[in-house]
Design a protein around this motif. Structure first.
Motif: not given
Ligand SMILES: Nc1ncnc2c1ncn2[C@@H]1O[C@H](COP(=O)(O)OP(=O)(O)O)[C@@H](O)[C@H]1O
Ligand SMILES: [Mg+2]
Lengths: 231, 295
Positions: A141-142, A145, A165, A168, A172-173, A175
């Motif tokens: 997820g990071e 980003r 996503t 992920l 996380r998706s 987010e």
């Protein structure tokens, strides 16, 4: 700004990926492009970035006509776009900071501008504290980003995220989707390609559903409906 | 790109060279070898040209007198020789004179002939100037018939032979330039191709974010140029060393064929090395990155 008018795409091997697609996305919109695998979603995104050209019909993106764009103009079209992929596409040898700065260097941004802009972007995606890390030290997820920060750093007017996503977990998706929603609220047009129904249905956004290379539904605040997807 | 940031391309190019250091080293070495081989042949051709010019500037025919004949008798032959058909002038050169001329020619190496005054190996001779080149052959024949004449060396013999050698050397040089040029181009191109392969992810991202083709290509052109530049500068100094060493060996062996000093050709040689090295380097990298024209 995206205009697709009666767009057909037949690949060299004869596959008809798009069969008469008409779609208009105005500045400031947030659009989900949904549909089963093989329905032509990625074909649409590749056309928006001028990786491929339509066989028939007209494609206009941020005032560039993709049909007959000169190869020398393609870089300038791409500077108006930010692209995010399922597999992040970060450079493992470079730090998080360098990955984002690299996108600015590639378009000839001066060092003093880079120095100001990169930390701002990393802060926006909540990763300023990991600027010196390498991508493989970060969670999925990071990493995504970071990729979003890179896509945004040259201040594009349209973000295109193709299954961002896909790699992920659901938390996380969510987010990532919320981050894209926030970016949209700051003024950037966002087009998200996905086939994750539950995720789409947590938001109340415009949903364009593709199947077999055709649009089968396009509703504001709509659902990604079971029947339409399984058409 | 608002301002051409050359330092960026330089840094990228140099970084790329060192990121696959062995391949770069191999490319530079091969290219150096090609330059030195080509350079050596060109220098040989140049020296032959120089020799031809030197021989042509000297008297047209040299008549060597039998060494059994004392110098005084040899000198007395002047009228006989001058009256031969088609001879306009005959200039006597005693063996002592010949030795001192030879000494002058050797310059700093003149100590080589130091012991020779008492036992001079050279012969008395006449330099002959002729009236009409048309009868050149007849004149040589007539001079050969004089009994005290040991041998007749005509300029034409020497220059003809030198010209033949030169044309062979020129042909070989030409073939070598084409062949080794192609080899160099190929190895540079492959080195740069390897560099693009190592950086293919970065290139894909650069394209995605809207880098222009020229911006993407520039570091690779810089890399090829720098490889060529390094090859040509090192090859130049190596060539200098080889030439200097060879020159010493040759003048110690056969003084008359002393090489033209390197300082006389160094500027031309340097420009030749620099131009061909950087040209091949740049062309090789352009060849390697042609495909980046396509997005
Ligand atoms: N480069 C290509 N050459 C040939 N066929 C392709 C190519 N790319 C995609 N296709 C085909 O086009 C159709 C649509 O593909 P794609 O746009 O990738 O769908 P999606 O992203 O919705 O899964 C599929 O049938 C796929 O196999
Ligand atoms: Mg896809």
């Amino acid at each position: 700004m995206v205009r697709l008018i009666d767009v057909h795409k037949t690949y060299d091997n004869g596959t008809k990926a798009l069969k008469g697609l008409t779609l208009r996305i105005d500045d400031g919109e947030f659009v989900f492009l949904v549909g089963p695998s093989g329905s032509g979603k990625s074909t649409v995104t590749k056309m928006l970035t001028a990786e491929i050209r339509p066989t028939e019909g007209r494609v206009v993106v941020n005032n560039y006509t993709v049909n007959n764009i000169k190869s020398s103009e393609i870089p300038y079209l791409r500077r108006t776009l930010g692209v995010v992929f399922q597999d992040f596409r970060l450079i493992d040898k470079k730090s998080v900071y360098e990955n984002v700065a690299f996108a600015m260097r590639a378009v000839g941004a001066p060092q003093r501008v880079i120095k100001k802009r990169v930390p701002y972007m990393l802060d926006l995606v909540g990763l300023l504290h990991k600027a010196r890390r390498c991508p493989n030290e970060l969670a999925g997820g990071e990493q995504q980003r970071v990729a979003i920060a890179r896509a945004l750093v040259n201040n594009p007017s349209l973000i295109i995220a193709d299954e961002p996503t896909g790699n992920l977990d659901p938390a996380r998706s969510l987010e990532i989707m919320m981050l894209l929603e926030r970016i949209n609220s700051l003024g950037t047009t966002v087009l998200v390609v996905t086939h994750e129904r539950e995720l789409v249905n947590r938001f109340s956004k415009r949903v364009v559903a593709l199947d077999g290379g055709m649009i089968i539904s396009d509703r504001m605040g709509g659902y990604y409906q079971n029947e339409t997807a399984r058409h | 790109m608002k301002r051409l940031d050359i330092s960026y391309f330089l840094r990228q190019g140099v970084g790329s060279i060192f990121s696959h250091g062995f391949m770069s080293f191999a490319a530079v070495t091969v290219m150096m070898a090609c330059l030195i081989i080509t350079g050596s042949f060109s220098l040989v051709a140049f020296n032959i040209d120089h020799m031809i010019a030197k021989v042509e500037s000297q008297s047209e025919i040299t008549v060597y007198i039998d060494e059994a004949l004392p110098t005084g008798d040899a000198q007395a032959l002047k009228d006989t020789i001058a009256s031969a058909a088609n001879v306009s002038k005959a200039v006597f050169v005693s063996k002592e004179q010949a030795l001192s001329e030879f000494r002058k020619e050797l310059g700093e190496d003149s100590s080589l002939v130091d012991g020779l005054q008492d036992d001079n190996p050279l012969r008395n001779s006449y330099r002959i100037f002729i009236k009409d080149v048309k009868f050149y052959g007849e004149t040589v024949e007539a001079l050969k018939k004089i009994p005290q004449v040991a041998s007749v060396v005509s300029r034409k013999d020497i220059t003809d032979r030198l010209i033949k050698v030169r044309s062979v050397v020129n042909a070989v040089s030409f073939v070598l330039i084409v062949m080794l040029g192609t080899v160099s181009l190929f190895i540079i191109s492959n080195t740069v191709k390897l560099a693009t392969f190592t950086r293919r992810e970065e290139i894909a991202i650069m394209k995605m974010v809207g880098a222009t083709n020229n911006f993407i290509r520039a570091p690779f052109v810089v890399e090829g140029f720098l490889l060529g530049l390094t090859s040509s500068v090192t090859a130049f100094f190596a060539q200098w060393g080889i030439y200097y060493y060879l020159g010493k060996t040759i003048s110690a062996g056969f003084g008359l064929f002393a090489l033209v000093p390197f300082s006389g050709v160094s500027q031309t040689a340097f420009l030749f090395f620099l131009a061909s090295g950087t040209f091949v380097g740049t062309a090789g990298s352009l060849l390697a990155i042609r495909k980046f024209l396509n997005v």
